[in-house]
Design a protein around this motif. Structure first.
Motif, PDB file in Angstrom:
ATOM      1  N   ARG A 160       0.828  -1.213   0.000  1.00 22.18           N
ATOM      2  CA  ARG A 160       0.000   0.000   0.000  1.00 22.18           C
ATOM      3  C   ARG A 160       0.861   1.261   0.000  1.00 22.18           C
ATOM      4  N   MET A 161       1.933   1.242   0.763  1.00 26.13           N
ATOM      5  CA  MET A 161       2.784   2.431   0.830  1.00 26.13           C
ATOM      6  C   MET A 161       3.540   2.647  -0.478  1.00 26.13           C
ATOM      7  N   VAL A 162       3.937   1.567  -1.134  1.00 31.16           N
ATOM      8  CA  VAL A 162       4.590   1.703  -2.447  1.00 31.16           C
ATOM      9  C   VAL A 162       3.612   2.288  -3.457  1.00 31.16           C
ATOM     10  N   ALA A 163       2.358   1.845  -3.414  1.00 29.67           N
ATOM     11  CA  ALA A 163       1.353   2.396  -4.321  1.00 29.67           C
ATOM     12  C   ALA A 163       1.124   3.881  -4.046  1.00 29.67           C
ATOM     13  N   LEU A 164       1.105   4.266  -2.774  1.00 31.13           N
ATOM     14  CA  LEU A 164       0.933   5.678  -2.429  1.00 31.13           C
ATOM     15  C   LEU A 164       2.142   6.505  -2.853  1.00 31.13           C
TER      16      LEU A 164
END
Length: 232
Positions: A160-164
């Motif tokens: 999720r953090m990589v996508a953000l």
């Protein structure tokens, strides 16, 4: 069950749950606390953990929920969401650490972590039965199901953090995953916080959860910048 992201400055707090039964086979080789595993190893282990577990889930509570309700209610909210998604009621839940953040009501000791929690609104709790809870320090090192929950939560939250990071690349979340790494703090100084930050926290100093704790720091920090603490 195990949680990740509690000490981050941005993104969700996430709770993994792995349910095993008496007839569940031996855990995948190499499974241990996710913080001790390189990212590639965690990602390779995650599908093996999913196949091994009787059932599993990861629940999240976003930064806006952390800001509105406080970190401990958000942590419980993520845990209850994970339990609800499992579709079964375990006989017992084992939590990593030495205090129970899952069972209501929040204890007076836990309230010291979030002094104004009583003045905040309460979340709409998922309708799920909460089994008896046991806590164990270093359970992620001594119990395979807790280690599996840690791996699943870490892999899902990191993704999720990589996508953000694609949305707001200036904070370096593809690398620091929202923790208080030097490049993250430098970006906060340059750009200020965005909508994915925990705006109720002291983003350039101690966060409220850590600043109000009576803690004992253990030797060493996690590779993601987190510090494990325990109540005294």
């Amino acid at each position: 069950m195990d949680e990740v992201g509690r000490g981050a400055l941005a993104g969700p707090v996430s709770v993994g749950v792995v349910v095993v039964r008496l007839d569940t086979p031996t855990a995948p080789a190499g499974l241990k606390d996710s913080k001790l595993l390189p990212p590639a190893t965690r990602e390779a282990l995650a599908p093996r953990v999913r196949r091994w577990a009787h059932t599993f889930a990861v629940g999240h509570a976003g930064p806006e929920e952390i800001d509105e309700f406080g970190i401990l209610p958000a942590l419980r909210l993520a845990g209850l969401r994970a339990l609800a998604e499992c579709g079964v009621v375990p006989d017992v839940v084992l939590l990593d650490g030495n205090h129970d953040w899952l069972t209501p009501p929040v204890s007076s000791a836990q309230l010291t972590l979030d002094l104004d929690v009583a003045a905040r609104p309460q979340p709409r709790w998922p309708e799920v039965s909460i089994p008896p809870v046991r806590t164990r320090i270093k359970a992620d090192m001594t119990c395979s199901s807790v280690a599996g929950a840690s791996v699943l939560a870490k892999v899902e939250r990191d993704a999720r953090m990589v996508a953000l990071a694609d949305e707001v690349p200036e904070y370096g979340w593809a690398i620091n995953k929202g923790y208080a790494a030097p490049e993250h703090r430098a970006a906060l100084l340059r750009h200020g916080p965005c909508g994915h930050h925990r705006r109720s926290w002291r983003l350039l100093g101690e966060d409220p959860a850590q600043a109000t704790m009576a803690t004992e720091r253990r030797p060493g920090m996690g590779h993601d910048g987190s510090v494990k603490v325990r109540l005294t």
